[in-house]
Scaffold this active site. Structure first.
Site, mmCIF file in Angstrom:
data_model
loop_
_atom_site.group_PDB
_atom_site.id
_atom_site.type_symbol
_atom_site.label_atom_id
_atom_site.label_comp_id
_atom_site.label_asym_id
_atom_site.label_seq_id
_atom_site.Cartn_x
_atom_site.Cartn_y
_atom_site.Cartn_z
ATOM 1 N N LYS A 241 0.860 -1.199 0.000
ATOM 2 C CA LYS A 241 0.000 0.000 0.000
ATOM 3 C C LYS A 241 0.894 1.246 0.000
ATOM 4 O O LYS A 241 1.964 1.161 0.610
ATOM 5 C CB LYS A 241 -0.909 0.009 1.234
ATOM 6 C CG LYS A 241 -1.835 -1.192 1.350
ATOM 7 C CD LYS A 241 -3.045 -1.120 0.440
ATOM 8 C CE LYS A 241 -3.933 -2.345 0.611
ATOM 9 N NZ LYS A 241 -5.107 -2.335 -0.266
ATOM 10 N N HIS B 140 -7.183 -13.558 -6.645
ATOM 11 C CA HIS B 140 -7.956 -12.462 -6.061
ATOM 12 C C HIS B 140 -9.347 -12.498 -6.702
ATOM 13 O O HIS B 140 -9.491 -12.878 -7.859
ATOM 14 C CB HIS B 140 -7.270 -11.121 -6.344
ATOM 15 C CG HIS B 140 -7.726 -10.005 -5.455
ATOM 16 N ND1 HIS B 140 -8.977 -9.437 -5.536
ATOM 17 C CD2 HIS B 140 -7.085 -9.375 -4.426
ATOM 18 C CE1 HIS B 140 -9.094 -8.499 -4.606
ATOM 19 N NE2 HIS B 140 -7.958 -8.438 -3.908
HETATM 20 C C1 CAP Z 1 -7.317 -5.207 1.448
HETATM 21 C C2 CAP Z 1 -7.411 -5.204 -0.077
HETATM 22 C C3 CAP Z 1 -8.052 -6.473 -0.677
HETATM 23 C C4 CAP Z 1 -9.390 -6.855 -0.147
HETATM 24 C C5 CAP Z 1 -10.137 -7.788 -1.098
HETATM 25 C C6 CAP Z 1 -8.158 -3.991 -0.559
HETATM 26 O O1 CAP Z 1 -6.593 -4.096 1.892
HETATM 27 O O2 CAP Z 1 -6.126 -5.119 -0.647
HETATM 28 O O3 CAP Z 1 -8.101 -6.234 -2.063
HETATM 29 O O4 CAP Z 1 -9.229 -7.520 1.055
HETATM 30 O O5 CAP Z 1 -11.337 -8.226 -0.517
HETATM 31 O O6 CAP Z 1 -7.728 -3.467 -1.612
HETATM 32 O O7 CAP Z 1 -9.147 -3.587 0.025
HETATM 33 P P1 CAP Z 1 -6.591 -3.715 3.450
HETATM 34 P P2 CAP Z 1 -11.678 -9.795 -0.381
HETATM 35 O O8 CAP Z 1 -5.939 -4.826 4.205
HETATM 36 O O9 CAP Z 1 -5.798 -2.453 3.521
HETATM 37 O O10 CAP Z 1 -8.010 -3.543 3.883
HETATM 38 O O11 CAP Z 1 -10.474 -10.411 0.277
HETATM 39 O O12 CAP Z 1 -12.892 -9.831 0.459
HETATM 40 O O13 CAP Z 1 -11.878 -10.310 -1.752
HETATM 41 MG MG MG Z 2 -6.660 -4.958 -2.598
#
Ligand code: CAP
Ligand code: MG
Length: 373
Positions: free
Chosen positions: A107, A224
């Site tokens: 990030k 993903h």
């Molecule tokens: C989480 C994340 C993931 C999500 C996907 C985001 O970041 O990188 O893509 O978890 O959702 O972009 O939001 P954070 P899922 O840890 O900063 O929240 O796993 O439910 O498919």
């Molecule tokens: Mg993400």
């Protein structure tokens, strides 16, 4: 219809073999295997048949595909995962303690250049993560060309390994136009990538299968599910995550995002558990898949996630690591300490008293008790 034939009428129609009218109209339908072209049509053909036009029929106010069952002869035509949970644990050296793996998403999602990305990766690796992954929106943009990024990050991971002795996966997002994807995957492998990532719903299940079937791809696939909410979220209309999980397992995904028990994304914990149990279960000699809990996770909510979702799990955190008051390395350490606290059955607040990084993290992110419901 004048154009149909006796053979078509006899052999191809799907048949309703169970209808629980009382139960919200739960219907079970059998599709004859002749209807499918698994060799070349594969999963795209299967989805067009069992999950195609019916969602748009005006006659149907709502319809949701809850699950699919396949006969052995169809399943045996799919590769399944090359690695599975045991092989991934073997590489990470966690076969014995079977602790959850810790993953981090670089990030900010996009905008860092390859050198900056590698610096964050290095810090996360020194903090004790098992997995570093690109975010779902980062591919080969001009500000962070994939080839340079992979080279820099793998170099940083090697440098960290010299200090820690620990392996770390880097899941490179090779999601791309299908005619480019193999070339991009090969480029990543040429630069020592040890894991590839695919956004399965935007790239397609057959993109995952293409990578699995290619003998030159000898690394695990991290899957993903971005965009899944448009399909899975509405409990009345759409497709249940169980269907996506089965198709990803057939196509060869080794790790798959399935949701959290505590975090920022919409969830039905019982359903997440059911999908995770399926991914880890025995299934017609098709290797199992490591579920990934991700989305708003921080050290304060590690216990409810492991408690509800099990230890054969990747706990993934982006903001929950890079948002730590003293930086990425401390953020990763705090997450590892939260996992260790759970494995030792010590409440995280108590464990934080003797672990500085965790203590600082719990000042920022509140601790949450074991079960939400
Ligand atoms: C989480 C994340 C993931 C999500 C996907 C985001 O970041 O990188 O893509 O978890 O959702 O972009 O939001 P954070 P899922 O840890 O900063 O929240 O796993 O439910 O498919
Ligand atoms: Mg993400």
């Amino acid at each position: 219809m004048t154009t149909t034939t006796a053979w078509i009428r006899e052999r191809l129609p799907a048949k309703v073999f169970n209808w629980e009218s009382g139960n919200k109209g739960m219907v079970s339908i059998a599709f004859p295997s002749e209807l499918f072209d698994v060799e070349t049509g594969g999963i795209p053909n299967i989805l067009s048949i069992v999950a195609g036009n019916l969602f748009g029929l005006s006659e149907l106010k709502n319809v949701r595909l809850l699950d699919v069952e396949f006969p052995k002869e169809i399943l045996s035509t799919f590769p399944g995962p090359k690695f599975g949970v045991e092989k991934i644990r073997e590489i990470m050296g966690t076969l014995k303690d079977r602790r959850p793996h810790l993953g981090t998403i670089i990030k900010p999602k996009v905008g860092l250049n390859p050198k900056q990305t590698a610096e964050v990766a290095y810090e996360a690796a020194l903090g004790g993560v098992d997995l570093i992954k690109d975010d779902e929106t980062l591919t080969n943009q001009k500000f962070c060309p994939l080839e340079e990024r992979v080279a820099n990050v793998m170099e940083a991971i090697d440098k960290a390994k010299k200090e820690t002795g620990k392996n770390v996966f880097y899941a490179v997002n090779v999601t791309a136009n299908i005619d480019q994807m193999m070339k991009i995957a090969d480029t990543a492998i040429e630069h020592n990538a040890n894991m590839l990532m695919v956004d399965v719903l935007t790239a397609g299940f057959s993109a995952v299968q293409m990578l699995t079937k290619d003998p030159s791809i000898k690394v695990p696939l991290h899957i993903h599910r971005t965009m899944h909410g448009a399909i899975t979220r509405n409990p009345k209309h759409g497709i249940h995550m169980m269907v996506i999980a089965k198709l990803v397992r057939m196509a060869g995904g080794d790790q798959l995002h399935t949701g959290t028990a505590a975090g920022k994304m919409e969830k039905a914990v019982i359903e997440v558990k059911r999908v995770n149990d399926f991914l880890r279960s025995e299934w017609h000699n098709i290797k199992n898949v490591l579920p990934v809990a991700s989305g708003g996770i921080h050290p304060g909510i590690v216990p409810p996630n492991i408690e509800n979702l099990g230890r054969d799990l990747v706990i993934n955190a982006g903001g929950g690591i890079h948002g730590h008051p003293t930086g990425t390395r401390a953020g990763a350490k705090a997450m590892r300490q939260a996992i260790d606290a759970y494995m030792k059955r010590v409440p995280v607040q108590e464990y934080a008293e003797t672990h500085e990084e965790l203590r600082r993290a719990l000042q920022v992110w509140k601790y949450q008790y074991l079960t939400e419901e």
